[in-house]
Write an enzyme that holds these catalytic residues in place. Structure first.
Site, PDB file in Angstrom:
ATOM      1  N   ASP A  10       7.039 -59.270   1.679  1.00 50.37           N
ATOM      2  CA  ASP A  10       5.783 -58.831   2.273  1.00 50.37           C
ATOM      3  C   ASP A  10       5.501 -59.738   3.479  1.00 50.37           C
ATOM      4  O   ASP A  10       6.124 -60.793   3.644  1.00 50.37           O
ATOM      5  CB  ASP A  10       4.660 -58.940   1.236  1.00 50.37           C
ATOM      6  N   ASP A  12       1.790 -60.089   5.516  1.00 49.66           N
ATOM      7  CA  ASP A  12       0.450 -60.680   5.588  1.00 49.66           C
ATOM      8  C   ASP A  12       0.103 -61.406   4.300  1.00 49.66           C
ATOM      9  O   ASP A  12       0.111 -60.813   3.218  1.00 49.66           O
ATOM     10  CB  ASP A  12      -0.597 -59.593   5.872  1.00 49.66           C
TER      11      ASP A  12
END
Length: 220
Positions: A10, A12
Site C-alpha cells: 500500500d 498512503d
C-alpha cells in the site's frame, strides 16, 4: 523457509506519511463546502478511494449527493492534494529500507493504492518508480476498490503469482481487509487508526528491521 513470491505495498500511511497531507486537503474541501469533517468520518476515509471519500464527505456535511457538486469536490481535492504532495512527503519508519531490501533480493513488487493515478505519479517522484514492477491505482479497478479484494488480485495476476504466496503491507482497516480477502498474508503496520487483526494478518508497530527473511517467515 520460503520467501514471498511477491510483496504488495500500500502507499498512503504505509510507505509515506501522506495521511497528514490528506488531513489538510480534506479539511480545506470541507471548509469550501461550508462545514467541517467529524473525526469519525475522517478516520473512515483512510484507505478509501475518491468516490467513497466524496460520499462520506457529503453525508457528513449533510449535503445531497449532487453528481456535479461531487465531481467538483473530486477536482478540488485532487488539485489541493497534488499541491501538497509537491511540497514533499515523509517516509514511514523503515519503509525505504524495506523497499530497497526487497528490490535487492529480486523479489517482484507491486504498489496497490486507492489513490488515483495522477496523484500516485506525483508521490512516485518521492518513493521511486523503479521499486515496483506494477502499480495499481484506485481508478484502475473498475470501481471495485478496497476493501474488495480486486486491487490485490489484479496485482498478483499481473505479476503472475498466487495471492497466497504474497505478503501485502498495509496500514488501514480498509486496505488490510482487501489484501486478506484476496488471500494474501498481510503485515499490518497501523498509521493513524487501529486495525482489527483477523485471519491472515500479522500486526507490527513499524517496518523498522523488517527484511525479506522476516516477510518470508510470515508465510510459515
Amino acid at each position: 523457509m520460503r520467501g514471498p513470491a511477491a510483496v504488495l505495498f500500500d502507499m498512503d500511511g504505509t510507505l509515506i506519511d501522506s495521511e497528514k497531507v490528506w488531513d489538510v486537503s480534506l479539511a480545506d474541501l470541507a471548509a469550501s463546502l461550508g462545514g467541517a469533517l467529524t473525526p469519525e468520518t475522517r478516520a473512515a476515509m483512510i484507505g478509501s478511494n475518491m468516490d467513497r471519500t466524496m460520499v462520506l464527505m457529503f453525508d457528513d456535511l449533510g449535503l445531497a449527493h449532487d453528481r456535479s457538486a461531487m465531481d467538483e469536490g473530486c477536482r478540488f481535492l485532487t488539485k489541493r492534494t497534488e499541491e501538497l504532495f509537491h511540497e514533499g512527503l515523509p517516509w514511514r519508519p523503515g519503509a525505504a529500507d524495506l523497499l530497497a531490501a526487497v528490490k535487492a533480493a529480486g523479489v517482484p513488487t507491486a504498489l496497490v493504492t486507492s489513490t488515483e493515478r495522477a496523484l500516485t505519479e506525483v508521490a512516485l517522484d518521492t518513493i521511486g518508480r523503479d521499486f515496483f514492477d506494477v502499480t495499481i491505482c484506485g481508478d484502475e479497478v473498475d470501481g471495485r476498490n478496497k476493501p474488495l479484494p480486486d486491487p490485490y488480485l489484479k496485482a498478483a495476476r499481473l505479476l503472475g503469482v498466487e495471492p497466497a504466496d504474497c505478503v501485502a503491507v498495509e496500514d488501514s482497516p480498509t486496505g488490510s481487509a482487501s489484501a486478506a480477502a484476496a488471500g494474501c498474508t498481510v503485515l499490518v503496520v497501523p498509521c493513524d487508526v487501529d486495525v482489527p487483526i483477523g485471519p491472515g494478518m500479522v500486526l507490527r508497530e513499524t517496518l523498522v528491521g523488517v527484511d525479506v527473511a522476516a516477510l518470508g517467515a510470515l508465510l510459515g
